[in-house]
Design an enzyme around this catalytic site. Structure first.
Site: not given
Ligand code: G3I
Length: 484
Positions: A166, A243, A272, A274
């Site tokens: 990205e 996406h 990715e 969806d």
């Molecule tokens: O694990 C912690 C948890 O302990 C905490 O309580 C909670 C509070 O917010 O956060 C949890 O972590 C989160 C993590 O996902 C696991 O669920 C993060 O906040 C959250 O920011 C994170 O989001 C991820 C996101 O990337 C971050 O940029 C998504 O799961 C993940 O699906 C997403 O994936 C991205 C790809 O890497 C790149 N392309 C876009 C795609 C979708 O955004």
């Protein structure tokens, strides 16, 4: 040839009902189109028919949920860690790497014969907090060190790495990030470091909103790949995140985008996927676009069930929250099955038994990708010892004899033996017993196929200790060996 997964034979009662229905239909002059008895019944097997994979993103924290993990293991044959291999997860403190969660996913996947994509090494988001205190050459060096540290850990084990994620704005210019501020050459520096760190893994650039060929961002990324290829910057693949949600949808020129990137000499993959409310037409269309482009090597959806999605309120995946297959699932499966065996990214050449075998003398079995030999660990003679790749050393635990009855024997009395016939089944040594799981065709195209399974000897990775399995034949170098 790629093998299709065997279907259970229909029970007698079902066959009687079908026969009755056919007779009735014939009397009425109605044409009944019987379902293809050879159609694959899972996404991974259906994609494998044309040499492609079908993958999903996995969250380590959900693996204990048996509904989740059983769907994932059943349906998919490529796994991406949703968050666990990102920089914040893998190097929380400078020089202190943590691969616990990433390895949990890697081990879960490979123990089931599933391959793994690495995601991601350099990104403006999900950076370790200590990167925030760095800039300029200090941050550049931290990025390189990070790439070296993570790639060393997974060296020889992964199918691909999303090296940079990205890095572009919507208008096709570079995204302003702390990494961009280290100099415009930060992306190529990342790719060069990655190639040096693991020469065997495919190196990908990965981004979203690059599906529409006439969009500025697509063109910006295209120009970068074109530039990299023209200057010899190492890059093997482009990941289109796909996406189609939150406002964007499948563009009519998607296939043009895929084929245009591919024409630059890179593989393409949908990494990715969806789709808002799982539109069946969009899911079928994006699948078909990939199938129509020989260098589109596979499709990954970004999660298993709707409830696992980062956008769960848009119900964008192929399984509902209860783990049931949605209509979109069927539209994807049907598209994959309709495509059948070709044209694939690596439509394997038909394998024919080699005329030069059997030789009767002991030979090494050398992997084309690794240059390493198939080896019985520690010269064990114990039944059930799984064979591996190891540096060729000329010793008896690497000396295999192809017999007239298609066995590959070692130490005279032990045979190369498939511990099952499905994808990922272990290949081990066992007392020779004359059964079909101990018979192998050594083919002129370099593959070694199990007589019982029809699947190929396969090793995912090139390093010492990499275990050997059987897997759907896909024509790639990790399934080619020479007996010499
Ligand atoms: O694990 C912690 C948890 O302990 C905490 O309580 C909670 C509070 O917010 O956060 C949890 O972590 C989160 C993590 O996902 C696991 O669920 C993060 O906040 C959250 O920011 C994170 O989001 C991820 C996101 O990337 C971050 O940029 C998504 O799961 C993940 O699906 C997403 O994936 C991205 C790809 O890497 C790149 N392309 C876009 C795609 C979708 O955004």
């Amino acid at each position: 040839m790629a093998t299709r997964s065997p279907l259970p034979r229909r029970p007698l009662r079902t066959r009687a009902l079908l026969a009755g229905a056919a007779a009735l239909a014939a009397g009425l002059g109605v044409l009944i189109v019987a379902p293809d008895a050879n159609a694959a019944t899972t996404l991974g097997a259906a994609a494998a028919q044309s040499g492609r994979y079908f993958g999903t993103a996995i969250a380590a924290s959900r693996l204990g949920d048996s509904t989740y993990s059983s769907i994932a293991a059943r349906e998919f044959n490529m796994i991406t860690a949703e968050n666990e291999m990102k920089p914040d997860a893998t190097e929380p403190q400078r020089g202190q790497f943590n691969f616990n969660a990433g390895d949990q996913i890697y081990n879960w996947a490979t123990q089931r014969g599933l391959k793994v994509r690495g995601h991601t090494l350099a990104w403006h988001a999900q950076q370790p907090s200590w990167w925030g205190g760095l800039s300029g050459s200090g941050l550049r060096q931290a990025m390189i060190d990070h790439i070296n540290g993570v790639m060393a850990h997974y060296k020889g084990k992964l199918a691909a790495w999303d090296v940079v994620n990205e890095a572009f704005n919507e208008d096709g210019s570079r995204r302003q990030s702390n990494l961009q501020a280290t100099g415009n050459d930060w992306i190529e520096a990342a790719f060069r470091a990655a190639r040096a760190a693991d020469p065997s893994v495919k190196l990908c650039y990965n981004d979203y909103n690059i599906e529409n060929w006439s969009y500025g961002k697509t063109q910006g990324v295209y120009r970068m790949i074109q530039d990299f290829k023209s200057r010899g910057v190492p890059i093997d693949c482009v990941g289109l995140q796909t996406h189609f949600t939150g406002g964007s949808s499948l563009p009519s020129n998607f296939q043009t985008t895929l084929s245009s990137f591919a024409a630059l000499g890179v593989d393409v993959a949908l990494t990715e996927v969806d789709v808002t409310n799982s539109s069946t037409s969009q899911y079928a269309g994006l699948t078909q676009a990939c199938l129509n482009v020989p260098r589109c090597i596979g499709i990954t959806v970004w999660g298993v069930r709707d409830s696992d999605s980062w956008r769960s309120n848009e119900s964008p995946l192929l399984f509902d929250g209860g783990g049931n297959k949605k209509a979109a699932y069927t539209s994807v499966l049907n598209a994959l099955n309709a495509a059948g065996p070709g044209p694939g990214p690596s439509s394997p050449t038909p394998s024919e038994p080699s005329p030069s075998t059997p030789g009767g003398t002991a030979k090494r079995i050398v992997g084309a990708q690794s240059g390493r030999c198939i080896d019985v660990p520690n010269a064990s003679q114990t039944n059930g010892t799984r064979v591996q790749l190891y540096d060729c050393n000329g010793q008896t635990n690497q000396a295999w004899t192809l017999t007239a009855s298609k066995q590959l024997t070692v130490y005279g009395s032990r045979c190369l033996d498939a511990a099952g016939s499905g994808n990922g089944a272990a290949v081990q040594i066992y007392s020779c017993n004359g059964q079909a799981n101990q018979q192998w065709n050594v083919n002129s195209n370099g593959t070694i196929t199990g007589v019982q399974s029809g699947r190929c000897l396969d090793v995912w990775g090139t390093g010492n200790g990499q275990q050997v399995q059987i897997y759907d034949c896909n024509g790639q170098a990790n399934q080619r060996f020479s007996l010499n």
